[in-house]
Design a protein around this motif. Structure first.
Motif, PDB file in Angstrom:
ATOM      1  N   LYS B 157       0.820  -1.209   0.000  1.00 12.06           N
ATOM      2  CA  LYS B 157       0.000   0.000   0.000  1.00 12.06           C
ATOM      3  C   LYS B 157       0.853   1.258   0.000  1.00 12.06           C
ATOM      4  O   LYS B 157       0.671   2.143  -0.809  1.00 12.06           O
ATOM      5  CB  LYS B 157      -0.921  -0.019   1.222  1.00 12.06           C
ATOM      6  N   ILE B 162       0.052   0.232  -4.415  1.00 14.81           N
ATOM      7  CA  ILE B 162      -0.733  -0.737  -5.183  1.00 14.81           C
ATOM      8  C   ILE B 162      -1.954  -1.218  -4.394  1.00 14.81           C
ATOM      9  O   ILE B 162      -3.059  -1.265  -4.914  1.00 14.81           O
ATOM     10  CB  ILE B 162       0.160  -1.937  -5.602  1.00 14.81           C
ATOM     11  N   ASN B 163      -1.756  -1.596  -3.134  1.00 14.07           N
ATOM     12  CA  ASN B 163      -2.890  -1.927  -2.243  1.00 14.07           C
ATOM     13  C   ASN B 163      -3.712  -3.134  -2.692  1.00 14.07           C
ATOM     14  O   ASN B 163      -4.931  -3.146  -2.579  1.00 14.07           O
ATOM     15  CB  ASN B 163      -3.815  -0.687  -2.107  1.00 14.07           C
ATOM     16  N   VAL B 164      -3.033  -4.133  -3.226  1.00 13.16           N
ATOM     17  CA  VAL B 164      -3.717  -5.381  -3.579  1.00 13.16           C
ATOM     18  C   VAL B 164      -3.876  -6.242  -2.325  1.00 13.16           C
ATOM     19  O   VAL B 164      -4.894  -6.890  -2.121  1.00 13.16           O
ATOM     20  CB  VAL B 164      -2.918  -6.132  -4.663  1.00 13.16           C
ATOM     21  N   LEU B 165      -2.869  -6.254  -1.463  1.00 12.71           N
ATOM     22  CA  LEU B 165      -2.958  -6.994  -0.211  1.00 12.71           C
ATOM     23  C   LEU B 165      -3.576  -6.093   0.847  1.00 12.71           C
ATOM     24  O   LEU B 165      -3.182  -4.937   0.997  1.00 12.71           O
ATOM     25  CB  LEU B 165      -1.570  -7.457   0.235  1.00 12.71           C
ATOM     26  N   GLU B 166      -4.541  -6.637   1.571  1.00  9.09           N
ATOM     27  CA  GLU B 166      -5.223  -5.877   2.618  1.00  9.09           C
ATOM     28  C   GLU B 166      -5.606  -6.837   3.732  1.00  9.09           C
ATOM     29  O   GLU B 166      -5.566  -8.049   3.553  1.00  9.09           O
ATOM     30  CB  GLU B 166      -6.497  -5.221   2.059  1.00  9.09           C
ATOM     31  N   SER B 177      -5.023 -10.804   2.592  1.00  9.80           N
ATOM     32  CA  SER B 177      -5.174 -11.380   1.251  1.00  9.80           C
ATOM     33  C   SER B 177      -5.618 -10.296   0.282  1.00  9.80           C
ATOM     34  O   SER B 177      -5.960  -9.197   0.692  1.00  9.80           O
ATOM     35  CB  SER B 177      -6.222 -12.495   1.281  1.00  9.80           C
ATOM     36  N   PRO B 178      -5.639 -10.616  -1.018  1.00  7.88           N
ATOM     37  CA  PRO B 178      -6.367  -9.751  -1.938  1.00  7.88           C
ATOM     38  C   PRO B 178      -7.855  -9.908  -1.648  1.00  7.88           C
ATOM     39  O   PRO B 178      -8.232 -10.751  -0.847  1.00  7.88           O
ATOM     40  CB  PRO B 178      -6.026 -10.312  -3.321  1.00  7.88           C
ATOM     41  N   LYS B 179      -8.698  -9.198  -2.330  1.00  7.02           N
ATOM     42  CA  LYS B 179     -10.134  -9.127  -1.993  1.00  7.02           C
ATOM     43  C   LYS B 179     -10.744 -10.456  -1.542  1.00  7.02           C
ATOM     44  O   LYS B 179     -10.708 -11.442  -2.272  1.00  7.02           O
ATOM     45  CB  LYS B 179     -10.924  -8.555  -3.166  1.00  7.02           C
ATOM     46  N   GLU B 187      -6.633  -9.327  -8.896  1.00  8.23           N
ATOM     47  CA  GLU B 187      -6.498  -7.894  -8.678  1.00  8.23           C
ATOM     48  C   GLU B 187      -5.329  -7.383  -9.524  1.00  8.23           C
ATOM     49  O   GLU B 187      -4.626  -8.169 -10.146  1.00  8.23           O
ATOM     50  CB  GLU B 187      -6.228  -7.631  -7.185  1.00  8.23           C
TER      51      GLU B 187
END
Lengths: 151, 572
Positions: B157, B162-166, B177-179, B187
């Protein structure tokens, strides 16, 4: 419908929770689908992961279709030691569903919530926007029949 | 200044210093897990817990600033007990099958459990095994090993933007994880691999391709050649227990020979070739009114970002393939013909500091014959380290061997491709001399070197002042990309590298990469350059001969066929 709500909010990450709350309140069955996550993410210029993170964090939001009334039982410690287990058991028997499920007539959905801020009135639950405290099985029965009767 | 006591020792530190840093200054080690130098303070894991006299609860050393008169105990029984409990709780939700793990003997959680003396876990395992994410060619995610420290989320992030992992869900149900726990490839992941670089366990790793390479090496019918990226020679030493910044070029070549590669070549060679192609493309665009700014295209993480999120600026990208893919294309055509080897019997491996290079090599347009891959397998620096250890090679005792001909004759300009600003500097050395038709007085372009996020320079090209810029890390690259998209970019030429510090800080580099380590690898990179006789790509005699014998001239039809490509809007 979602589009109209999106247009009212600035295209910034800070609008995310307001958009989700506003949309879920007016949407039938009050839940957020994958497609809607994508649409909101695109509008705000954030990733779908970000939107999913917020949706899954707050018990206000659901990704499953829900009934007309949403019953949320507090699962935090003060309620637990004051008998939230009995409250839940009573609700499951009355509605004939398990936690996380919706009744066949789509009238009630039963969920957990984190602390409602009513620890002095534990055990507590919330139905739609309204909080009920100092619950016991009889009180729960009365509340539910009222909701059944009124609607 | 503030006076405190740590374990009964008087310590004087500056106001605002954290307990962790104050202890570090006195050589007192406080264990950490979610803490990582140069990243945000998260205080998620609670392992750095310490006791303050007179204070009821324990506090985290990473996030608590010192106060005057504070008395801190970093190792009291109460503290050690708390750390033990925390570690046991983590282990109760962790796939601790350590001997079947890539990071066995190199794992921060394992080390912690060991130093705390945990010989049994009082807690029953609550681990529910989840499916692994093996859906892409670059990065494998194993959720069963995740300890939820949040380093990957932070780097994805905040460093990369990029913020794919949250983090998903909350409390004990939280997972990263991703979404909603789906695949990275669902993603816009650029496969930069910075998450794998900071993961304290082996929850996020590069996709392991070592077996593929072992099998090729074992196949008598295959002629197996290898190319090594510029950034690997200044980092592989760390895999072998040497200090950051050690230059191990010749021992690395010897190790690759011992592993059984038929020829060991240098990606620096095709880096030189890239400069000829890209430099001429830049001159062409400036003089013929082409699309400006031109932006470098060597970095596959950056290409992924543009194709996913900035399709409007695709025409600003240089059409050049990366040095890795130029090498692959030349190997399967020019080299195969010259050596009289059928392209299908030739197996091309590359050693890269990068996880996204695995994805790049698998792109369908990266094929000279339209059927087979130009680069058959890509290994990270870490994977090469693993193979050298598997083989039982005593790295320090290896003899010193030079790269093979013909793709082993290189210039210092090719060598500096590994550091942020290096491609820019290499290009400027060539472009300035070609346009100005006189040798440069000074080869070093110091203004584009170093770890500052965005660097600028102004150069004189044929009497015309031209502004250039260099960005490293994707969050910084996005700032320049936003300008280009808006049409307000003041630059003629932009270099982008996805990873902080450039390839020397790549997602496939040895673990424990911090800014201090990046500085050392950068210093070594420029050392490699200044030690070389040849320092300008256009003076490389083998490159000159390659044009004479085969490609004719930069941007020729054959060059376009083999060395250039097209990018398009897409999802990875």
């Amino acid at each position: 419908m979602l589009e109209d709500i999106l247009k009212k909010h600035p295209q910034h990450e800070d609008s995310l929770i307001e958009i989700l709350l506003e949309y879920q309140n007016v949407k039938t069955k009050r839940y957020i689908t994958d497609e809607e996550v994508e649409q909101i993410a695109k509008y705000l210029g954030v990733t779908e992961s970000k939107v999913c993170s917020v949706v899954s964090f707050y018990t206000f939001f659901s990704t499953e279709p829900r009934g007309k009334h949403i019953i949320q039982v507090c699962k935090d410690v003060p309620c637990y030691v004051n008998g939230s287990g009995n409250v839940l058991k009573t609700l499951e028997q009355l509605l004939n569903i398990r936690i996380g499920e919706t009744t066949k007539d789509e009238k009630f959905t039963l969920e957990y919530t984190s602390c409602l801020g009513n620890c002095d009135g534990a055990p507590a639950m919330r139905i739609d926007g309204k909080t009920f405290t100092n619950l016991n099985p009889n009180k729960v029965k009365a509340i539910i029949s009222e909701y059944r009767g009124v609607n | 200044m503030v006076n405190i006591k740590i374990n009964n020792t008087n310590v004087t530190v500056e106001e605002g210093t954290t307990i962790l840093d104050a202890a570090k200054a006195k050589n007192i080690k406080i264990p950490t897990l979610c803490y990582y130098p140069d990243l945000d303070i998260k205080s998620d894991c609670r392992i750095c817990t310490v006791e303050i006299t007179g204070q009821k609860g324990l506090v985290t050393a990473c996030s608590t600033p010192v106060r005057d008169g504070m008395e801190i105990k970093t190792n009291s029984p109460r503290v050690l007990n708390a750390r033990k409990t925390i570690t046991e709780l983590m282990l109760a939700n962790h796939d601790a099958n350590c001997t079947a793990c890539e990071k066995n003997m190199n794992c921060e959680l394992q080390t912690l459990a060991n130093t705390l003396g945990i010989d049994e876990n009082r807690f029953e395992s609550v681990l529910e095994m989840q499916e692994l994410d093996t859906a892409n060619t670059s990065i494998t995610r194993n959720p069963n090993r995740c300890i939820k420290c949040g380093r990957c989320v932070d780097v994805c992030k905040n460093v990369q933007g990029i913020n794919v992992l949250e983090s998903m869900n909350r409390s004990h149900e939280m997972f990263i994880s991703p979404k909603y726990g789906r695949y990275l490839s669902d993603e816009d992941c650029t496969f930069c691999g910075q998450c794998s670089s900071v993961c304290p366990v082996a929850s996020i790793t590069e996709k392991d391709d070592t077996d593929l390479v072992w099998n090729a090496l074992d196949d008598d019918k295959k002629h197996v050649i290898v190319q090594v990226a510029p950034a690997v020679r200044v980092s592989l030493g760390e895999e072998m227990g040497q200090k950051p910044g050690s230059i191990v070029t010749t021992k690395m070549v010897a190790a690759l020979k011992q592993l059984g590669f038929d020829r060991v070549f240098d990606t620096d060679f095709t880096a030189d070739l890239t400069i000829l192609e890209e430099g001429n493309e830049l001159i062409h665009r400036i003089t013929e009114g082409g699309k400006l700014p031109m932006i470098t295209s060597c970095c596959p993480g950056w290409i992924n970002l543009v194709e996913q999120q900035y399709p409007e600026i695709i025409d600003n990208l240089s059409s050049c393939k990366s040095p890795q893919q130029m090498f692959g294309a030349l190997a399967k055509t020019y080299y195969a013909k010259k050596e009289n080897i059928k392209p299908e019997d030739l197996f091309v491996v590359s050693i890269m500091p990068c996880t996204a290079k695995k994805y790049e090599a698998a792109r369908e347009e990266m094929s000279a014959d339209g059927k087979n891959r130009d680069v058959d397998a890509v290994l990270t620096t870490r994977e090469l380290g693993k193979m050298v250890r598997q083989m039982g090679i005593n790295f320090d005792q290896l003899e010193e061997i030079e790269f093979d001909d013909p793709f082993g004759i290189t210039s210092g300009a090719g060598a500096i491709f590994g550091a942020t600003g290096g491609v820019m500097e290499a290009a400027l050395r060539t472009v300035s001399e070609v346009v100005n038709e006189k040798p440069l007085e000074k080869l070093e372009f110091e203004s584009v070197r170093g770890l500052e996020g965005i660097k600028e320079a102004e150069v004189d090209l044929g009497g015309q002042k031209v502004k250039v810029a260099v960005a490293h890390s994707l969050s910084k690259a996005k700032q320049l990309a936003d300008q280009v998209k808006a049409g307000t970019s003041p630059y003629a030429f932009i270099e982008v590298m996805t990873c902080p510090g450039g390839c020397i800080g790549g997602g496939g580099q040895p673990y424990n990469t911090t800014n201090a380590v990046r500085e050392e690898r950068i210093r070594a990179t420029y050392q490699v350059d200044s030690d070389m006789k040849l320092r300008k790509s256009h003076e490389n005699p083998v490159i000159q001969k390659l044009y004479e014998d085969y490609l004719t001239k930069p941007l020729s039809d054959l060059s376009h066929d083999l060395l250039h490509t097209h990018y398009h809007k897409r999802r990875t």
